[in-house]
Design an enzyme around this catalytic site. Sequence first.
Site, short mmCIF file in Angstrom:
data_model
loop_
_atom_site.label_atom_id
_atom_site.label_comp_id
_atom_site.label_asym_id
_atom_site.label_seq_id
_atom_site.Cartn_x
_atom_site.Cartn_y
_atom_site.Cartn_z
CB CYS A 109 -22.51 59.59 -13.91
SG CYS A 109 -20.83 59.08 -13.51
CG HIS A 233 -24.98 59.45 -10.50
ND1 HIS A 233 -24.72 58.13 -10.84
CD2 HIS A 233 -23.76 60.06 -10.43
CE1 HIS A 233 -23.41 57.96 -10.95
NE2 HIS A 233 -22.81 59.11 -10.71
CG ASN A 263 -20.17 56.83 -9.47
OD1 ASN A 263 -20.81 56.41 -10.42
ND2 ASN A 263 -19.76 58.08 -9.38
N1 COA Z 1 -9.11 57.97 2.75
C1 COA Z 1 -8.76 58.63 3.87
N2 COA Z 1 -8.54 59.95 3.91
C2 COA Z 1 -8.71 60.64 2.76
C3 COA Z 1 -9.07 60.01 1.56
C4 COA Z 1 -9.28 58.62 1.58
N3 COA Z 1 -9.65 57.92 0.49
N4 COA Z 1 -9.16 60.94 0.59
C5 COA Z 1 -8.86 62.12 1.17
N5 COA Z 1 -8.58 61.94 2.47
C6 COA Z 1 -8.25 62.96 3.46
C7 COA Z 1 -7.60 64.19 2.84
O1 COA Z 1 -6.22 64.03 2.75
C8 COA Z 1 -8.00 65.26 3.82
O2 COA Z 1 -7.16 65.19 4.96
P1 COA Z 1 -6.73 66.53 5.77
O3 COA Z 1 -8.05 67.10 6.29
O4 COA Z 1 -5.87 65.98 6.84
O5 COA Z 1 -6.08 67.39 4.75
C9 COA Z 1 -9.39 64.84 4.29
O6 COA Z 1 -9.48 63.42 4.05
C10 COA Z 1 -10.51 65.55 3.56
O7 COA Z 1 -10.24 65.49 2.13
P2 COA Z 1 -11.27 66.04 1.09
O8 COA Z 1 -10.69 65.82 -0.26
O9 COA Z 1 -11.70 67.41 1.48
O10 COA Z 1 -12.49 65.03 1.35
P3 COA Z 1 -14.01 65.19 0.97
O11 COA Z 1 -14.83 65.29 2.18
O12 COA Z 1 -14.21 66.21 -0.12
O13 COA Z 1 -14.29 63.76 0.35
C11 COA Z 1 -14.63 62.78 -1.79
C12 COA Z 1 -13.61 63.36 -0.82
C13 COA Z 1 -13.90 62.38 -3.04
C14 COA Z 1 -15.26 61.55 -1.14
C15 COA Z 1 -15.73 63.84 -2.06
O14 COA Z 1 -15.12 65.07 -2.41
C16 COA Z 1 -16.65 63.43 -3.18
O15 COA Z 1 -17.36 62.44 -3.09
N6 COA Z 1 -16.69 64.20 -4.26
C17 COA Z 1 -17.52 63.88 -5.41
C18 COA Z 1 -16.89 62.79 -6.22
C19 COA Z 1 -17.84 62.16 -7.18
O16 COA Z 1 -18.99 61.98 -6.90
N7 COA Z 1 -17.34 61.78 -8.37
C20 COA Z 1 -18.09 61.14 -9.37
C21 COA Z 1 -19.01 62.07 -10.05
S1 COA Z 1 -20.01 61.26 -11.24
#
Ligand code: COA
Length: 310
Positions: A109, A233, A263
Amino acid sequence: MAGLKITGWGTALPERVVTNEELAKQVDTNDEWISDRTGISERRIGGTTAGLGADAGRMAMERAGVDPSSIDLLILATTTPDRRVPATASTIQHQLGLDCGAFDLNAACSGFMYGLTAAHGFMRAGMERILIIGAETLSVITDWTDRNTCILFADGAGAVVVDRTEDDGDVLGFSLSSDGSLEDVLYCDHGGFLEMNGREVFRKAVLVMEKAGREALKQAGLEASDIDHVIPHQANIRIIEASMKRLGIPMDKAIHNLHCTGNTSSASIPLAMVNGIDEGRIHERDLVLMVGFGAGMTSAAAVVRWSVEP
Ligand code: COA
């Protein structure tokens, strides 16, 4: 010393819109969760990397008012080339009728920022005009049954034409980095799909965005308070908010359009940039900090003095 100035810009997005509601019919998620945690409401998917890249490149050349025969080099930043061989840049070079060298650049990215920095160097080596394209079809390497990733990634392209200047040009400072020890937090094996440790990517992203931004500012001899706009980004609105806070730049200076694009990796910064131009936010002489991060983990930033009135 010679440098570059940005003289034209273009974008391309597939027609097919995939809303959060549509994703919620396929995987266990919902619009509220995706919007709250990412800032994304909808994304576009479809087409080929070459097709999207060529459309964005054509628009950039038209806006710059330049003939394809005048382009000296095509740099395509992509992490989703249409084929392993040849480079998708060669397909685009043919489609646009360019008579020049062309190569793919993969820095995930951060790719578009690596491309801009490379073009800056090619200008100093004597080239006159370069077309830089960031184009992606991440939908091809996304597992649409994996709610961890399918809510984030999408397709699109953005491009700029840059011309050689005899003065230092628009790029006042830049920073490039990579930390391969983190390659397992976000990867895609040959024939596979994107695999991601979202929390870890989030945590590291905020740190590398700040570091890259500060390094580029330092090289430019500027303070965060000098910056008029940040084009980050477009991965997650919360990553953007946290990075802006760490950089000490108010959030209203961030240009973002990820709510409707998702993204798009290498395409995300030029897509947001053109959005900012079309909304009338970017003006001649403005100081713009562009900063990206991605798998690798790579990061890249540049401080740009916008030298043409959009
Ligand atoms: N829909 C609904 N619930 C979801 C879910 C989805 N798509 N994905 C995860 N959950 C749930 C999990 O099971 C968890 O539930 P629990 O609290 O009951 O265990 C809860 O939501 C939190 O999960 P978590 O993984 O901690 O979420 P988060 O706040 O970290 O958000 C991302 C997840 C992926 C959105 C976030 O981590 C993120 O954006 N990371 C960076 C990714 C990125 O930018 N990648 C590209 C880089 S170039």
